[in-house]
Design an enzyme around this catalytic site. Structure first.
Site, mmCIF file in Angstrom:
data_model
loop_
_atom_site.group_PDB
_atom_site.id
_atom_site.type_symbol
_atom_site.label_atom_id
_atom_site.label_comp_id
_atom_site.label_asym_id
_atom_site.label_seq_id
_atom_site.Cartn_x
_atom_site.Cartn_y
_atom_site.Cartn_z
ATOM 1 N N THR A 149 0.838 -1.192 0.000
ATOM 2 C CA THR A 149 0.000 0.000 0.000
ATOM 3 C C THR A 149 0.870 1.237 0.000
ATOM 4 O OG1 THR A 149 -1.754 -1.115 1.172
ATOM 5 C CG2 THR A 149 -1.629 1.272 1.466
ATOM 6 N N ARG A 177 -14.043 -7.324 0.065
ATOM 7 C CA ARG A 177 -13.149 -7.210 1.227
ATOM 8 C C ARG A 177 -12.539 -5.801 1.299
ATOM 9 N NH1 ARG A 177 -7.441 -5.983 2.009
ATOM 10 N NH2 ARG A 177 -6.712 -7.114 3.825
ATOM 11 N N VAL A 178 -12.570 -5.212 2.467
ATOM 12 C CA VAL A 178 -11.904 -3.923 2.689
ATOM 13 C C VAL A 178 -10.884 -4.137 3.797
ATOM 14 C CG1 VAL A 178 -12.165 -1.485 3.288
ATOM 15 C CG2 VAL A 178 -13.980 -2.633 2.034
ATOM 16 N N GLY A 179 -9.666 -3.641 3.592
ATOM 17 C CA GLY A 179 -8.614 -3.801 4.598
ATOM 18 C C GLY A 179 -8.506 -2.586 5.497
ATOM 19 N N ASP A 180 -7.324 -2.422 6.071
ATOM 20 C CA ASP A 180 -7.097 -1.310 6.996
ATOM 21 C C ASP A 180 -6.943 0.027 6.283
ATOM 22 O OD1 ASP A 180 -4.641 -2.558 5.941
ATOM 23 O OD2 ASP A 180 -3.670 -0.882 6.939
ATOM 24 N N THR A 200 0.988 -0.353 6.559
ATOM 25 C CA THR A 200 0.911 -1.207 5.371
ATOM 26 C C THR A 200 1.197 -2.640 5.808
ATOM 27 O OG1 THR A 200 1.942 -1.711 3.219
ATOM 28 C CG2 THR A 200 3.308 -0.565 4.797
ATOM 29 N N GLY A 201 0.649 -3.585 5.073
ATOM 30 C CA GLY A 201 0.832 -4.980 5.460
ATOM 31 C C GLY A 201 -0.507 -5.691 5.496
ATOM 32 N N GLY A 203 -3.853 -6.263 6.340
ATOM 33 C CA GLY A 203 -4.867 -5.395 6.935
ATOM 34 C C GLY A 203 -5.618 -6.034 8.091
HETATM 35 C C1 SD4 Z 1 -4.652 -4.331 2.921
HETATM 36 N N1 SD4 Z 1 -2.921 -3.134 4.066
HETATM 37 O O1 SD4 Z 1 -5.550 -4.186 2.107
HETATM 38 C C2 SD4 Z 1 -3.392 -3.491 2.770
HETATM 39 C C3 SD4 Z 1 -2.423 -4.225 1.901
HETATM 40 C C4 SD4 Z 1 -0.994 -3.867 2.069
HETATM 41 O O2 SD4 Z 1 1.197 -4.460 1.943
HETATM 42 O O3 SD4 Z 1 -0.612 -2.862 2.574
HETATM 43 N N2 SD4 Z 1 -0.074 -4.731 1.718
HETATM 44 O O4 SD4 Z 1 -4.699 -5.163 3.829
#
Ligand code: SD4
Length: 305
Positions: A149, A177-180, A200-201, A203
């Site tokens: 992200t 799906r919605v992440g962080d 980032t990572g 979510g």
């Molecule tokens: C998510 N945080 O949708 C985002 C993806 C992301 O490194 O940052 N990946 O979960």
């Protein structure tokens, strides 16, 4: 007053340079973050944000973005937005409303169309090739399988701060799906009187620790941006290991109101930073013996876009 900008991953460099231009000439942190994220959204070389993003399980590129104004605490966000050029611009345009700041799916698309945001088919040949290749396999993907992200945090010459985050989320994620990244307090949080953080990572794991707000609260209690980011990621990682026996990849950036930054990560991570004192540069960070080690990015470091 001085200005500063920090962005996630190597792909943020062009955005950081754009933000520099804006901040150097007296522009606002809000514009700097929005323009920076928008440049990354437009670049087809980065398959995790905007144009040419990696699709969900149904072969659709569904985009999430969040924007926050550190003066007013106003935020705008979109989730699962399909068919528009710049989710971050759509997100920002929702920030000054009293209600309806976070729109998803069809509702977000309807709003974007009604407000004349530029349309774009974000699925490219590259995205669809990656999708078709993966579709045949049954192996579960990790959060970093080509997916990162872009987040920006900035402070301008007048002390205003802002945050902008944009992503296509996890590759092969479920439809809807919605992440962080779109979620205030998780993917981003900023308060001009203190500072802010972005994540980032994976979510789903970031949200279990309300990571950006946790970092912000530590800074509010007097912890430096450096320690707040590093300690919060370590603590979340430890909690996840204790409770679920695994922790997804998690990285966070923080910036305080004096322009000092911090980074926390539980795996190899790259970021970019620039300020009125420091030229734009890409750095590499990794977890080492419970702390976060940082050096200027070298060719020998893993290629973390
Ligand atoms: C998510 N945080 O949708 C985002 C993806 C992301 O490194 O940052 N990946 O979960």
């Amino acid at each position: 007053m001085s200005w500063a900008v920090i962005g996630t991953w190597r792909m943020s460099l062009k955005g950081t340079e754009k933000a520099m231009e804006i901040l150097r000439s007296g522009g606002s942190a809000a514009d700097a973050c929005t323009e920076a994220a928008s440049i990354v959204e437009d670049d087809p070389h980065f398959h995790s944000v905007g144009y040419s993003g990696l699709p969900n399980e149904d072969g659709h590129v569904q985009l999430d973005a969040g924007f926050m104004d550190g003066d007013t605490l106003h935020f705008g966000a979109v989730g699962c937005l399909e068919g528009f050029r710049s989710p971050i611009r759509v997100a920002r345009s929702l920030a000054d409303r009293k209600y309806n700041n976070f729109l998803v799916g069809q509702g977000a698309a309807q709003y974007a169309a009604a407000n004349a945001f530029e349309k774009r088919i974000n699925e490219t040949e590259d995205s669809m090739n990656a999708y078709n290749k993966e579709k045949g396999k049954n192996s579960p993907l990790s959060s970093y399988d080509g997916h990162d992200t872009v987040c920006f945090l900035a402070i301008d010459n007048d002390g205003h701060m802002a945050a902008a985050v944009s992503t296509s989320g996890l590759f092969m994620k479920a439809n809807g799906r919605v992440g962080d990244s779109a979620l205030i307090g998780n993917g981003y949080y900023v308060d001009s009187s203190i500072g802010g953080a972005c994540a980032t990572g994976l979510g789903e794991d970031i949200m279990k620790g309300s990571l950006s707000h946790t970092i912000y609260m530590k800074m509010k209690d007097g912890t430096s941006a450096k320690d707040a980011a590093a300690v919060s990621v370590q603590q979340l990682h430890a909690e996840l290991m204790k409770r679920q026996n695994y922790a997804g990849g998690i990285a966070a950036i923080a910036l305080d109101r004096s322009g000092s930054y911090g980074v926390g990560t539980n795996e190899p991570f790259a970021f970019t930073f620039a300020s009125d004192q420091t030229p734009a540069c890409t750095y590499f960070a990794d977890a080492e013996n419970g702390s976060t080690k940082i050096h200027v990015y070298q060719d020998t470091d893993p290629a973390l876009d």
